[in-house]
Write an enzyme that holds these catalytic residues in place. Structure first.
Site, PDB file in Angstrom:
ATOM      1  N   SER A  22      43.142 -53.941  15.615  1.00  0.00           N
ATOM      2  CA  SER A  22      43.815 -54.765  16.620  1.00  0.00           C
ATOM      3  C   SER A  22      45.114 -55.268  16.029  1.00  0.00           C
ATOM      4  O   SER A  22      45.223 -55.489  14.825  1.00  0.00           O
ATOM      5  CB  SER A  22      42.977 -55.973  17.003  1.00  0.00           C
ATOM      6  OG  SER A  22      41.660 -55.614  17.260  1.00  0.00           O
ATOM      7  N   ASP A  62      44.593 -57.901  22.876  1.00  0.00           N
ATOM      8  CA  ASP A  62      45.702 -57.579  21.974  1.00  0.00           C
ATOM      9  C   ASP A  62      46.436 -56.384  22.579  1.00  0.00           C
ATOM     10  O   ASP A  62      46.131 -55.970  23.695  1.00  0.00           O
ATOM     11  CB  ASP A  62      45.169 -57.262  20.574  1.00  0.00           C
ATOM     12  CG  ASP A  62      44.504 -55.906  20.528  1.00  0.00           C
ATOM     13  OD1 ASP A  62      44.929 -55.069  19.730  1.00  0.00           O
ATOM     14  OD2 ASP A  62      43.558 -55.694  21.319  1.00  0.00           O
ATOM     15  N   ARG A  72      47.458 -53.295  20.679  1.00  0.00           N
ATOM     16  CA  ARG A  72      47.618 -52.141  19.781  1.00  0.00           C
ATOM     17  C   ARG A  72      46.710 -51.004  20.228  1.00  0.00           C
ATOM     18  O   ARG A  72      45.523 -51.206  20.480  1.00  0.00           O
ATOM     19  CB  ARG A  72      47.274 -52.538  18.348  1.00  0.00           C
ATOM     20  CG  ARG A  72      47.299 -51.365  17.364  1.00  0.00           C
ATOM     21  CD  ARG A  72      46.919 -51.788  15.963  1.00  0.00           C
ATOM     22  NE  ARG A  72      47.972 -52.571  15.337  1.00  0.00           N
ATOM     23  CZ  ARG A  72      47.909 -53.014  14.082  1.00  0.00           C
ATOM     24  NH1 ARG A  72      46.856 -52.768  13.358  1.00  0.00           N
ATOM     25  NH2 ARG A  72      48.895 -53.711  13.573  1.00  0.00           N
ATOM     26  N   LYS A  84      46.212 -53.732  28.092  1.00  0.00           N
ATOM     27  CA  LYS A  84      44.769 -53.513  28.149  1.00  0.00           C
ATOM     28  C   LYS A  84      44.093 -54.299  29.257  1.00  0.00           C
ATOM     29  O   LYS A  84      42.875 -54.184  29.436  1.00  0.00           O
ATOM     30  CB  LYS A  84      44.133 -53.884  26.806  1.00  0.00           C
ATOM     31  CG  LYS A  84      44.659 -53.045  25.686  1.00  0.00           C
ATOM     32  CD  LYS A  84      43.960 -53.301  24.381  1.00  0.00           C
ATOM     33  CE  LYS A  84      44.713 -52.648  23.259  1.00  0.00           C
ATOM     34  NZ  LYS A  84      44.087 -52.831  21.965  1.00  0.00           N
ATOM     35  N   ASP A 118      41.212 -57.837  11.942  1.00  0.00           N
ATOM     36  CA  ASP A 118      40.688 -56.514  12.248  1.00  0.00           C
ATOM     37  C   ASP A 118      41.839 -55.516  12.201  1.00  0.00           C
ATOM     38  O   ASP A 118      42.893 -55.737  12.789  1.00  0.00           O
ATOM     39  CB  ASP A 118      40.039 -56.514  13.642  1.00  0.00           C
ATOM     40  CG  ASP A 118      39.642 -55.133  14.075  1.00  0.00           C
ATOM     41  OD1 ASP A 118      39.901 -54.788  15.244  1.00  0.00           O
ATOM     42  OD2 ASP A 118      39.076 -54.400  13.252  1.00  0.00           O
ATOM     43  N   THR A 156      41.157 -52.646  19.228  1.00  0.00           N
ATOM     44  CA  THR A 156      41.026 -53.742  20.196  1.00  0.00           C
ATOM     45  C   THR A 156      40.240 -54.979  19.888  1.00  0.00           C
ATOM     46  O   THR A 156      39.189 -54.971  19.256  1.00  0.00           O
ATOM     47  CB  THR A 156      40.419 -53.197  21.518  1.00  0.00           C
ATOM     48  OG1 THR A 156      41.234 -52.138  21.972  1.00  0.00           O
ATOM     49  CG2 THR A 156      40.415 -54.258  22.591  1.00  0.00           C
ATOM     50  N   GLY A 182      37.773 -49.320  23.700  1.00  0.00           N
ATOM     51  CA  GLY A 182      37.154 -48.010  23.555  1.00  0.00           C
ATOM     52  C   GLY A 182      38.214 -46.935  23.691  1.00  0.00           C
ATOM     53  O   GLY A 182      39.334 -47.105  23.247  1.00  0.00           O
ATOM     54  N   SER A 190      36.551 -53.774  18.462  1.00  0.00           N
ATOM     55  CA  SER A 190      36.292 -53.844  17.024  1.00  0.00           C
ATOM     56  C   SER A 190      36.552 -55.243  16.475  1.00  0.00           C
ATOM     57  O   SER A 190      35.960 -55.648  15.484  1.00  0.00           O
ATOM     58  CB  SER A 190      37.163 -52.825  16.288  1.00  0.00           C
ATOM     59  OG  SER A 190      38.516 -53.032  16.629  1.00  0.00           O
TER      60      SER A 190
END
Lengths: 225, 286
Positions: free
Chosen positions: B212, B60, B62, B76, B209, B44, B90, B172
């Site tokens: 994500s 995002d 994923r 999300k 990242d 995320t 999380g 992240s």
């Protein structure tokens, strides 16, 4: 079949954390590394704090307000775990407002009452909590003499004990206290990695609360390098 | 007075009885060379920004399970109340259930007060619940909304601490997104600028990242309306596979066929020798 000691999971972390795309600092607890200070003068008290909150090596909030109002003229400076100190401060605010302020008393609560409420929570849950709190304020007629007119706390406080010992004199007025606090906090923020950001100051007296922010580039400078 | 060892009746909170057993199982499984299934986490990038008239939240899409993408297009940004939305990073189950519980409690509270709920109420409910569970509920949230006191934005950490700020990022990919915010945030932005800023911040998280990815969802909340834009930007569209086939009809005629999804083009070529054939294949495969 006994499990060897190495197998017992450490509850502070997630269980299968190998091969994880999520970096470590997202799992760290948020802590206010901190430098906090309180100085009493004749007529009130000056409190100050830095503004950095970290999760591991990442600064989660660089403009934190660690001077939390508990009552109209009682403040607490928070250091330690952000979650723990926020929760304790909320509980004490509730108690002071509901039990002491509104229901039982007609006059504003004493600073000692607030401090005792903090002490009760911190002591009772001392195994579970990480919290260092300075309680300061102006609270009516008190029958107990304040033992120490100056208090410092937090991880950055260790760097300024010497400065406080040599520069504090009893009988300072409000502006001198503010200068002293700002200088001490700047020195601590310079040296302590977990303290930084801006300096937040508050003056609590009978007239009320006066809040001030000193931005990073306006801090008093000491060293030439 | 001696007391018997009595099993305590279960009372609220988590039961850690099976942790030792799970650790043993994990050890045995690792010895064989396999690994236990990991809880699905939303690696995320989520973020939020306050602009002139309201709040823009971005995320995002994923969801990862260990090193595998479990869901390429998960949602999300969760509904809390008509004027309050919450992004969650999380553990996916934790964010989903926590936001649903608080949404339901907030609706009851709102019916009881007879007023539109305030963002500060949702914040306090969330932080008190997360603090009660001492960080074991792995939900890092970005809570945003508009109420009678204006737009508000909070970041809520799994241990129960909250920060009230004009722009926040979590997850992240939060470092990449925060870099974009720190560069380009200005107070009192217009709606289009704010949407573009959030879109760029999430894109930074998606491209830099590993946890994500996929698309960018946005949610714009103002006093009068809520725009739930899903997806706002499909930055990772799945490409169309191209295959090149060729058949020899009758020497020296060759037929070349190029498949691109549903369409295909066909071309017949006369070829004298092998070298020409290879050149033709190279030409048609580009």
């Amino acid at each position: 079949m006994a499990a060897p000691a190495a197998m017992i999971p450490y509850f502070g972390q997630q269980m299968s954390s190998k091969n994880d795309l999520v970096p470590d600092w997202t799992r760290q607890e948020v802590s206010t590394g901190t430098t906090i200070m309180a100085v009493e003068y004749d007529g009130g008290v000056v409190i100050g704090a830095d503004s950095r909150t970290t999760t591991g090596a990442y600064i989660a909030n660089r403009v934190t307000d660690k001077l939390t109002p508990i009552h109209d003229r009682i403040f607490c400076c928070r250091s330690g775990s952000a979650a723990d100190t926020q929760a304790i401060a909320d509980v004490v605010t509730y108690h002071l407002n509901v039990h002491s302020g509104v229901i039982e008393l007609d006059e504003p609560p004493l600073v000692e009452t607030a401090a005792n409420l903090f002490r009760a929570s911190c002591y009772r849950y001392r195994e579970e909590l990480t919290a260092g709190i300075l309680v300061a304020g102006w609270g009516g007629v008190s029958f107990k003499k304040i033992l120490n007119p100056v208090a410092v706390g937090g991880s950055g406080s260790t760097y300024i004990y010497g400065f406080m010992d040599s520069n504090y004199k009893p009988g300072l007025n409000k502006d001198q206290c503010l200068e002293l606090t700002a200088a001490a906090l700047s020195l601590a923020m310079e040296r302590d990695g977990s303290s930084g950001g801006v300096v937040r100051l508050a003056t609590i007296s009978e007239e009320g609360v006066e809040r001030r922010v000193i931005l990073g580039n306006q801090l008093p400078k000491f060293s030439s390098h | 007075m001696a007391t018997l060892a009595v099993t305590r009746p279960p009372f609220g909170g988590f039961s850690f009885e099976n942790c030792k057993r799970n650790a043993v199982i994990e050890g045995e499984v690792n010895k064989v060379g396999c690994s236990l299934p990991a809880a699905r986490k939303t690696g995320t990038t989520i973020c939020g920004v306050i602009f002139k008239d309201g709040v823009v939240l971005g995320a995002d899409t994923r969801a990862t399970e260990g090193m595998v993408v479990a869901d390429k297009n998960c949602s999300k940004i969760h509904y809390i109340s008509p004027n309050i939305y919450c992004c969650g990073a999380g553990t996916a189950a934790d964010t989903e259930m926590t936001t649903q519980i608080i949404s339901s409690n907030l609706e009851l509270h709102s019916l009881s007060t007879g007023r539109l709920p305030r963002v500060a109420t949702a914040n306090r409910m969330l932080k008190q619940m997360l603090f009660r569970y001492q960080g074991y509920i792995g939900a890092a949230l970005v809570l945003g909304g508009v109420d009678c006191n204006g737009p508000h934005l909070y970041s809520i950490y799994p241990h129960g601490s909250t920060d009230k700020l004009p722009y926040v990022t979590m997850g992240s990919g939060s470092l990449a997104a925060m870099a974009v915010f720190e560069d380009r945030y200005k107070p009192d932005m217009e709606e289009e600028d704010a949407k573009r800023l959030v879109r760029d911040a999430i894109a930074a998280g998606i491209f830099n990242d590993l946890g994500s990815g996929s698309n960018i969802d946005l949610c714009v909340i103002t006093k009068s309306k809520v725009d739930y834009i899903r997806p706002h930007d499909e930055v990772n569209k799945k490409g169309i596979r191209e295959t090149l086939m060729f058949r020899r009809l009758s020497f020296p005629e060759y037929i070349f066929m190029k498949h691109m999804g549903k369409a295909f083009q066909m071309v017949t070529v006369i070829i004298q020798d092998e070298e020409q054939l290879f050149m033709c294949v190279e030409l048609h495969s580009t």
